[in-house]
Enzyme design. Sequence first.
Site, short mmCIF file in Angstrom:
data_model
loop_
_atom_site.label_atom_id
_atom_site.label_comp_id
_atom_site.label_asym_id
_atom_site.label_seq_id
_atom_site.Cartn_x
_atom_site.Cartn_y
_atom_site.Cartn_z
CG HIS A 85 23.95 -11.01 -112.81
ND1 HIS A 85 25.14 -10.32 -112.83
CD2 HIS A 85 23.48 -10.88 -111.54
CE1 HIS A 85 25.36 -9.80 -111.63
NE2 HIS A 85 24.38 -10.13 -110.81
CG ASP A 87 25.26 -8.01 -116.13
OD1 ASP A 87 24.76 -8.99 -115.54
OD2 ASP A 87 24.80 -6.85 -116.02
CD GLU A 141 21.16 -8.02 -111.28
OE1 GLU A 141 20.36 -7.80 -110.36
OE2 GLU A 141 22.33 -7.58 -111.28
CD GLU A 142 25.21 -5.78 -111.21
OE1 GLU A 142 24.52 -4.87 -110.72
OE2 GLU A 142 25.76 -6.67 -110.53
CD GLU A 170 22.39 -11.31 -107.92
OE1 GLU A 170 23.50 -10.90 -107.51
OE2 GLU A 170 21.82 -10.84 -108.91
ZN LIG Z 1 24.25 -9.40 -108.85
#
Ligand SMILES: [Zn+2]
Length: 371
Positions: A85, A87, A141-142, A170
Amino acid sequence: MGDSLPAGIVRPMANPLTPDVLVDPVQLTRALVDVESVSRNERQIAGYVEEVLRQMPHLSVDRLGNTVMARTDLGREQRVVLAGHLDTVPLNDNFPSTVVDDLIYGCGTSDMKSGVALALHLAATLPDPGYDITYLFYEAEEIDSQFNGLRLVAEDRPDWLRADFAVLLEPTYGVVEAGCQGTLRVQVRTTGRRAHTARAWRGVNAIHAAGEVLRRLADYRARTVTIDGCTFREGLNAVRISGGVAGNVVPDECVVEVNMRFAPDRTEKQALEHVQEVFEGFDVELTDSAPGALPGLTAEPAREFLAAVGAEPAAKLGWTDVARFAALGIPALNYGPGDPLLAHAPDEHVEIGKIRDGAATLHRWLAPAEF
Ligand SMILES: [Zn+2]
């Protein structure tokens, strides 16, 4: 001055993801961190990523919102996904990046621009990988899952996710974390009858009735389950309790909110049935649920990947986007250079050595010489 622009027009910043930067995953991590991309503000970083990917003749590139997809089409037998991701959580006096000795500090260094840097570095430097590769750089994603770029891709462009195996970069501190636990929340409700506390015998106290709910939780023995060598520890916990009308009223309702984290050998339905059994005799209402994901370490690219890493996998205890791949029947795991304990922390940082190790491992796995 000849190059001044009319008032109100802002010259676009030159793309910081230059060829020199793309070949060095450490510099690339810093460059990505220094483009602010708090959730819902990914347009600029997605634009830079898309622009450099489109310059690479071995990739075909597409975009959905602020999610960028690039893939090789070499006719390989198997296809793998590398995803990350773009973001971050909100800045916290940690922007732009700084370097202290072997550490890069800054928002998103661990979660997960160092992981994004590895995928982007490979996209730029590996024109002829042993597997076909789909790179996914996704938005949001956050925050609430309605905005999640991977969820939107699964809905609108499921063909982008077609693969035999997926790695989400991740933060795992260089450890392979496989599968993930499922989660569900229920409200367990007790009811009674209101009365004035001066004449309490005329009422039925719903808060007292909740004592039995708490007793069952306290007595509960959570399972530990080992799947493909990964150990998952379940949990059943009260996370909130509410009830009461006034200081002189016998309450007629009490609600205990309970969260179950379940191993991925149970489906969401089976997990709910289990919770209903635990609270048999009570009113149980499901409020939220997400499936777990099996480790899926038996697929050939997964076994090759584990061999390249050269260490045993561990179970992922939180819920992550690997479950979105699992729901599509694609085995997926987490592997990234960041330290998950530093994610979202004001002193978030990443070790330069972990970035270099991660890049070397992924090259070992994906370089064609190994095939
Ligand atoms: Zn993450």
